[in-house]
Design a protein around this motif. Structure first.
Motif, PDB file in Angstrom:
ATOM      1  N   ALA A  34       0.832  -1.202   0.000  1.00 34.53           N
ATOM      2  CA  ALA A  34       0.000   0.000   0.000  1.00 34.53           C
ATOM      3  C   ALA A  34       0.868   1.253   0.000  1.00 34.53           C
ATOM      4  O   ALA A  34       0.573   2.239  -0.692  1.00 34.53           O
ATOM      5  N   SER A  35       1.965   1.205   0.770  1.00 36.53           N
ATOM      6  CA  SER A  35       2.859   2.356   0.854  1.00 36.53           C
ATOM      7  C   SER A  35       3.538   2.620  -0.490  1.00 36.53           C
ATOM      8  O   SER A  35       3.593   3.769  -0.955  1.00 36.53           O
ATOM      9  N   LEU A  56       1.056   4.057  -2.913  1.00 45.00           N
ATOM     10  CA  LEU A  56       0.739   5.446  -2.564  1.00 45.00           C
ATOM     11  C   LEU A  56       1.835   6.393  -3.063  1.00 45.00           C
ATOM     12  O   LEU A  56       1.542   7.445  -3.655  1.00 45.00           O
ATOM     13  N   PHE A  57       3.096   6.020  -2.837  1.00 46.62           N
ATOM     14  CA  PHE A  57       4.192   6.912  -3.241  1.00 46.62           C
ATOM     15  C   PHE A  57       4.357   6.955  -4.761  1.00 46.62           C
ATOM     16  O   PHE A  57       4.714   7.999  -5.308  1.00 46.62           O
ATOM     17  N   THR A  69       1.690   9.260  -5.830  1.00 48.74           N
ATOM     18  CA  THR A  69       2.031  10.629  -5.423  1.00 48.74           C
ATOM     19  C   THR A  69       3.077  11.225  -6.357  1.00 48.74           C
ATOM     20  O   THR A  69       2.967  12.389  -6.767  1.00 48.74           O
ATOM     21  N   PHE A  89      10.552  10.173  -0.595  1.00 45.87           N
ATOM     22  CA  PHE A  89       9.555   9.176  -1.009  1.00 45.87           C
ATOM     23  C   PHE A  89      10.237   7.937  -1.584  1.00 45.87           C
ATOM     24  O   PHE A  89       9.829   6.797  -1.307  1.00 45.87           O
ATOM     25  N   HIS A 111       5.425   5.459   7.107  1.00 45.52           N
ATOM     26  CA  HIS A 111       5.546   5.789   5.681  1.00 45.52           C
ATOM     27  C   HIS A 111       4.186   6.158   5.093  1.00 45.52           C
ATOM     28  O   HIS A 111       4.044   7.168   4.399  1.00 45.52           O
ATOM     29  N   LEU A 112       3.200   5.283   5.372  1.00 45.68           N
ATOM     30  CA  LEU A 112       1.857   5.510   4.834  1.00 45.68           C
ATOM     31  C   LEU A 112       1.287   6.837   5.320  1.00 45.68           C
ATOM     32  O   LEU A 112       0.707   7.599   4.542  1.00 45.68           O
ATOM     33  N   GLU A 136       2.852   9.451   6.244  1.00 46.01           N
ATOM     34  CA  GLU A 136       3.531  10.576   5.585  1.00 46.01           C
ATOM     35  C   GLU A 136       2.991  10.788   4.166  1.00 46.01           C
ATOM     36  O   GLU A 136       2.745  11.925   3.751  1.00 46.01           O
ATOM     37  N   GLY A 137       2.785   9.705   3.433  1.00 44.17           N
ATOM     38  CA  GLY A 137       2.268   9.815   2.069  1.00 44.17           C
ATOM     39  C   GLY A 137       0.846  10.352   2.040  1.00 44.17           C
ATOM     40  O   GLY A 137       0.513  11.220   1.223  1.00 44.17           O
ATOM     41  N   GLU A 157       0.891  14.044   2.917  1.00 46.07           N
ATOM     42  CA  GLU A 157       1.389  14.856   1.793  1.00 46.07           C
ATOM     43  C   GLU A 157       0.277  15.134   0.776  1.00 46.07           C
ATOM     44  O   GLU A 157       0.065  16.275   0.341  1.00 46.07           O
ATOM     45  N   ASN A 158      -0.460  14.064   0.434  1.00 44.05           N
ATOM     46  CA  ASN A 158      -1.530  14.223  -0.559  1.00 44.05           C
ATOM     47  C   ASN A 158      -2.660  15.103  -0.037  1.00 44.05           C
ATOM     48  O   ASN A 158      -3.200  15.937  -0.784  1.00 44.05           O
TER      49      ASN A 158
END
Lengths: 290, 50
Positions: free
Chosen positions: A78-79, A82-83, A86, A100, B13-14, B16-17, B20-21
């Motif tokens: 998922a991480s 997401l990045f 992004t 990122f 991490h999640l 932070e992402g 950010e969005n």
């Protein structure tokens, strides 16, 4: 004879002794058979209980495996997703882009570690995992461990980690200590994991004894869980409310690898929130012992 | 004043992402790592606005 007034029974002395002997033999037989059946009953009950306990342990391992592996797969994926999205949609500035990408690299490393651990467990369980013992540089290995410990992010669960090395071997310790027998410790934080003399853990082994090192961590568990912490997929507490990542394979793998090297690992903790100590003992090289 | 969003996520991490969005979309974001912190943060926010 009761109920028959005027009647009586006469038994010849020889016959009476015979009947009494038969009675004693019957009592002995019933006692022996009763004891045998009781033993069989107890043994059967114990076997059934052990079987049920083993079955429950397997069910727990299966549940923990599914829960931990699902979480450990899903979160990094998922991480990463997401990045990637992004980076595609937001066009972040270079410093954020670099952060990122570093996060994504960390997630990939996490997935890689998970897969490697599961493969290692599968090979260990099937007997195909063989450790090839070779001469190594203790100083370099310990430096690698200290560097790896320094990279672990500090938070409420991991406030500090200490590594203590105890060795009677002067050659192995020349990189850290000039005395023939000493203990050298590193504590993190501070971020620079430099050797310090704060730990005074006396070496009590013989000159030919094993080299030992210990890692203390702020993670902890109830005292009765110390031995279970080395079981496959065992994690302290409820699987659904974890505060730490992991699959419960690390300590199992550590114990199996150390066993294959002829060493041992123990763990103890004074209680939840009070830290825990791991002691690893490894045998010295024969030339070092000589 | 921009809308405020409380993000409850234990994966740093999640979080932070996501943050950010959301910030890019114009929201003010607060991140907490567990349910207890989320409840206390939401309670504190409700008390300050009432």
């Amino acid at each position: 004879v009761p109920g028959y007034p005027g009647y009586g029974v006469t038994i010849r002395p020889g016959r009476l002794e015979h009947l009494q002997a038969q009675r004693r033999a019957s009592i002995r037989m019933f006692a022996a058979e009763g004891t045998t059946f009781l033993c069989i009953l107890v043994a059967g009950t114990v076997l059934i209980l052990r079987s049920v306990r083993r079955e429950m342990e397997l069910m727990r391992q299966q549940a923990n495996f599914l829960s931990a592996v699902t979480h450990e797969l899903k979160s990094p994926l998922a991480s990463i997703r997401l990045f990637i999205e992004t980076l595609e949609l937001r066009d972040p500035p270079p410093e954020k882009r670099a952060r990122f990408l570093a996060n994504m690299r960390g997630d990939v490393d996490r997935l890689d570690g998970l897969v490697n651990n599961i493969l290692a467990v599968a090979r260990l369980d099937s007997g195909r995992f063989v450790v090839h013992v070779d001469r190594g540089d203790l100083g370099r290995d310990v430096a690698d461990v200290v560097e790896a410990l320094g990279k672990i992010p500090r938070n409420a669960v991991w406030p500090s980690i200490s590594l203590c090395l105890l060795s009677p071997c002067s050659r192995a310790m020349t990189w850290a200590c000039s005395r023939p027998c000493c203990a050298t410790c590193w504590t993190t934080p501070p971020s620079t994991a430099a050797p310090s003399s704060r730990c005074t853990w006396p070496w009590r082994g013989r000159a030919t004894g094993p080299s030992s090192k210990s890692v203390t961590r702020a993670l902890a568990w109830p005292p009765r869980s110390a031995r279970r912490s080395f079981q496959k997929f065992y994690r302290v507490g409820e699987e659904m409310v974890r505060q730490t990542e992991g699959t419960g394979l690390g300590l199992y793998l550590a114990r199996e690898l150390i066993r294959q090297l002829g060493g041992s690992i123990t763990a103890d903790s004074p209680g939840v929130g009070k830290g825990s100590t791991f002691r690893v003992s490894l045998p010295l090289d024969r030339e070092e012992q000589a | 004043m921009s809308a405020r969003i409380l993000v409850v996520e234990d994966e740093q991490h999640l979080a932070e992402g996501i943050s950010e969005n959301l910030q890019q979309e114009g929201y003010a974001v607060e991140i907490v790592g567990d349910g207890e912190s989320a409840l206390s943060s939401a309670g504190a926010q409700a008390a300050s606005t009432s």
